[in-house]
Design a protein around this motif. Structure first.
Motif, short mmCIF file in Angstrom:
data_model
loop_
_atom_site.label_atom_id
_atom_site.label_comp_id
_atom_site.label_asym_id
_atom_site.label_seq_id
_atom_site.Cartn_x
_atom_site.Cartn_y
_atom_site.Cartn_z
N VAL A 1 0.83 -1.20 0.00
CA VAL A 1 0.00 0.00 0.00
C VAL A 1 0.87 1.26 0.00
O VAL A 1 0.56 2.23 -0.70
CB VAL A 1 -0.99 -0.02 1.18
N GLN A 2 1.96 1.27 0.75
CA GLN A 2 2.85 2.43 0.74
C GLN A 2 3.39 2.69 -0.66
O GLN A 2 3.40 3.83 -1.12
CB GLN A 2 4.00 2.23 1.73
N GLU A 3 3.83 1.64 -1.34
CA GLU A 3 4.35 1.80 -2.70
C GLU A 3 3.28 2.32 -3.65
O GLU A 3 3.54 3.20 -4.46
CB GLU A 3 4.91 0.47 -3.22
N ILE B 1 -2.52 14.12 5.81
CA ILE B 1 -3.83 13.60 5.45
C ILE B 1 -3.82 12.09 5.63
O ILE B 1 -2.77 11.46 5.56
CB ILE B 1 -4.23 13.97 4.00
N ASP B 2 -4.99 11.55 5.88
CA ASP B 2 -5.14 10.10 5.97
C ASP B 2 -5.95 9.64 4.77
O ASP B 2 -6.97 10.25 4.42
CB ASP B 2 -5.86 9.70 7.25
N GLU B 3 -5.48 8.58 4.13
CA GLU B 3 -6.18 7.98 3.01
C GLU B 3 -6.63 6.58 3.41
O GLU B 3 -5.97 5.93 4.22
CB GLU B 3 -5.28 7.85 1.78
N THR B 4 -7.69 6.12 2.78
CA THR B 4 -8.15 4.76 2.98
C THR B 4 -7.87 3.97 1.71
O THR B 4 -8.16 4.43 0.60
CB THR B 4 -9.66 4.73 3.30
N TRP B 5 -7.30 2.80 1.89
CA TRP B 5 -7.05 1.87 0.79
C TRP B 5 -7.77 0.58 1.13
O TRP B 5 -7.79 0.16 2.30
CB TRP B 5 -5.54 1.63 0.62
N VAL B 6 -8.36 -0.05 0.12
CA VAL B 6 -9.11 -1.28 0.32
C VAL B 6 -8.59 -2.37 -0.60
O VAL B 6 -8.07 -2.09 -1.68
CB VAL B 6 -10.63 -1.06 0.08
N ARG B 7 -8.72 -3.62 -0.14
CA ARG B 7 -8.28 -4.75 -0.96
C ARG B 7 -9.50 -5.34 -1.65
O ARG B 7 -10.50 -5.63 -1.02
CB ARG B 7 -7.58 -5.81 -0.13
N GLU B 8 -9.36 -5.49 -2.96
CA GLU B 8 -10.41 -6.10 -3.75
C GLU B 8 -9.76 -6.97 -4.82
O GLU B 8 -8.84 -6.52 -5.51
CB GLU B 8 -11.26 -5.00 -4.41
N ASP B 9 -10.22 -8.19 -4.93
CA ASP B 9 -9.67 -9.15 -5.90
C ASP B 9 -8.15 -9.29 -5.77
O ASP B 9 -7.44 -9.38 -6.77
CB ASP B 9 -10.04 -8.76 -7.33
N GLY B 10 -7.65 -9.27 -4.52
CA GLY B 10 -6.24 -9.48 -4.27
C GLY B 10 -5.34 -8.28 -4.51
O GLY B 10 -4.12 -8.38 -4.40
N GLY C 1 4.86 18.00 -3.03
CA GLY C 1 5.47 16.76 -2.57
C GLY C 1 4.55 16.00 -1.65
O GLY C 1 3.70 16.58 -0.98
N ALA C 2 4.70 14.70 -1.67
CA ALA C 2 3.93 13.82 -0.79
C ALA C 2 4.86 12.73 -0.28
O ALA C 2 5.61 12.14 -1.05
CB ALA C 2 2.75 13.20 -1.54
N GLN C 3 4.80 12.50 1.02
CA GLN C 3 5.64 11.49 1.63
C GLN C 3 4.77 10.58 2.49
O GLN C 3 4.07 11.07 3.39
CB GLN C 3 6.71 12.15 2.49
N VAL C 4 4.80 9.30 2.20
CA VAL C 4 4.04 8.34 2.99
C VAL C 4 4.78 8.13 4.31
O VAL C 4 5.95 7.77 4.32
CB VAL C 4 3.86 7.00 2.24
N HIS C 5 4.09 8.39 5.41
CA HIS C 5 4.70 8.21 6.72
C HIS C 5 4.42 6.84 7.30
O HIS C 5 5.29 6.24 7.93
CB HIS C 5 4.19 9.28 7.70
N GLN C 6 3.19 6.36 7.10
CA GLN C 6 2.83 5.12 7.77
C GLN C 6 1.60 4.52 7.09
O GLN C 6 0.74 5.25 6.62
CB GLN C 6 2.51 5.43 9.23
N ALA C 7 1.55 3.22 7.07
CA ALA C 7 0.35 2.50 6.64
C ALA C 7 0.01 1.51 7.74
O ALA C 7 0.87 0.79 8.23
CB ALA C 7 0.58 1.78 5.32
N THR C 8 -1.24 1.51 8.14
CA THR C 8 -1.73 0.59 9.15
C THR C 8 -2.85 -0.22 8.52
O THR C 8 -3.84 0.36 8.08
CB THR C 8 -2.24 1.35 10.38
N CYS C 9 -2.65 -1.53 8.46
CA CYS C 9 -3.59 -2.36 7.73
C CYS C 9 -4.31 -3.36 8.61
O CYS C 9 -3.74 -3.89 9.57
CB CYS C 9 -2.87 -3.12 6.61
N GLU C 10 -5.55 -3.61 8.23
CA GLU C 10 -6.34 -4.70 8.75
C GLU C 10 -6.50 -5.66 7.58
O GLU C 10 -5.83 -5.50 6.56
CB GLU C 10 -7.69 -4.17 9.25
N ALA C 11 -7.39 -6.62 7.69
CA ALA C 11 -7.51 -7.64 6.65
C ALA C 11 -7.79 -7.07 5.27
O ALA C 11 -7.12 -7.42 4.30
CB ALA C 11 -8.60 -8.64 7.04
#
Length: 148
Positions: free
Chosen positions: A46-48, A131-140, A94-104
Motif C-alpha cells: 500500500v505504501q508503494e 492527510i489520511d487515506e483509505t485503501w481497500v483490498r479487492e480481488d487481491g 510533494g507527498a511522503q508516505v509516513h505510515q500505513a496501518t492495515c487490517e484484513a
C-alpha cells in the motif's frame, strides 16, 4: 623425474582466494535473492501504491492516478473525467508516505503533503499538512478508496 610444486604465494594460493571470493559473492547473491523473494506485507504494498499515486497526481497525470482507484469507482467515473474533482486552490509539491496501518481488507495511510497555495490571501505560500487515506483490498489488489 618429478618436479617440486611451487610454494604458495603469501596470503594463500591465487586459486584458493578466487574460489573463496566466488563463494562469498555467491552467498551474498543468494541471501539478497532470498530477501527479494520475501513476500511484501500489505503495508509495504500500500505504501508503494500510495507513493506512485501521489507521484502521478503531482505530475498532473490524473489518468494514471485514476488507475489506483477501486474498480467500483472506475466503473462510474471515467478516466477522462477524473481530473474534474480537483480544484485549482493549490499545487501539490510533494507527498511522503509516513505510515500505513492495515487490517484484513482495509489500510489507513498517513501522508505528509506539501502544497503551494494559489488563492489569496495565502497565495504563493507553501503549506505542509498530514492527510489520511483509505485503501481497500479487492480481488487481491490494493486500491485507493475514492468516495463518490
Amino acid at each position: 623425474m618429478s618436479h617440486p610444486l611451487p610454494s604458495p604465494a603469501p596470503g594463500g594460493a591465487p586459486g584458493r582466494r578466487a574460489a573463496l571470493l566466488a563463494g562469498v559473492l555467491g552467498a551474498a547473491l543468494w541471501l539478497g535473492g532470498c530477501a527479494a523473494l520475501q513476500p511484501k506485507t500489505p503495508e509495504q504494498v500500500v505504501q508503494e501504491r500510495a507513493e506512485a499515486r501521489w507521484a502521478a497526481l503531482i505530475d498532473g497525470d490524473f489518468e494514471k492516478a485514476w488507475t489506483y482507484t477501486q474498480p467500483g469507482y472506475r466503473a462510474i467515473v471515467k478516466q477522462k473525467a477524473y481530473f474534474r474533482q480537483f480544484s485549482g486552490a493549490g499545487q501539490w509539491l510533494g507527498a511522503q508516505v509516513h505510515q500505513a496501518t492495515c487490517e484484513a481488507e482495509r489500510c489507513t495511510v498517513r501522508i505528509r503533503l506539501t502544497t503551494k497555495v494559489l488563492i489569496p490571501p495565502f497565495a504563493g505560500r507553501d503549506m505542509v499538512g498530514a492527510i489520511d487515506e483509505t485503501w481497500v483490498r479487492e480481488d487481491g489488489q490494493w486500491w485507493y478508496y475514492q468516495a463518490l
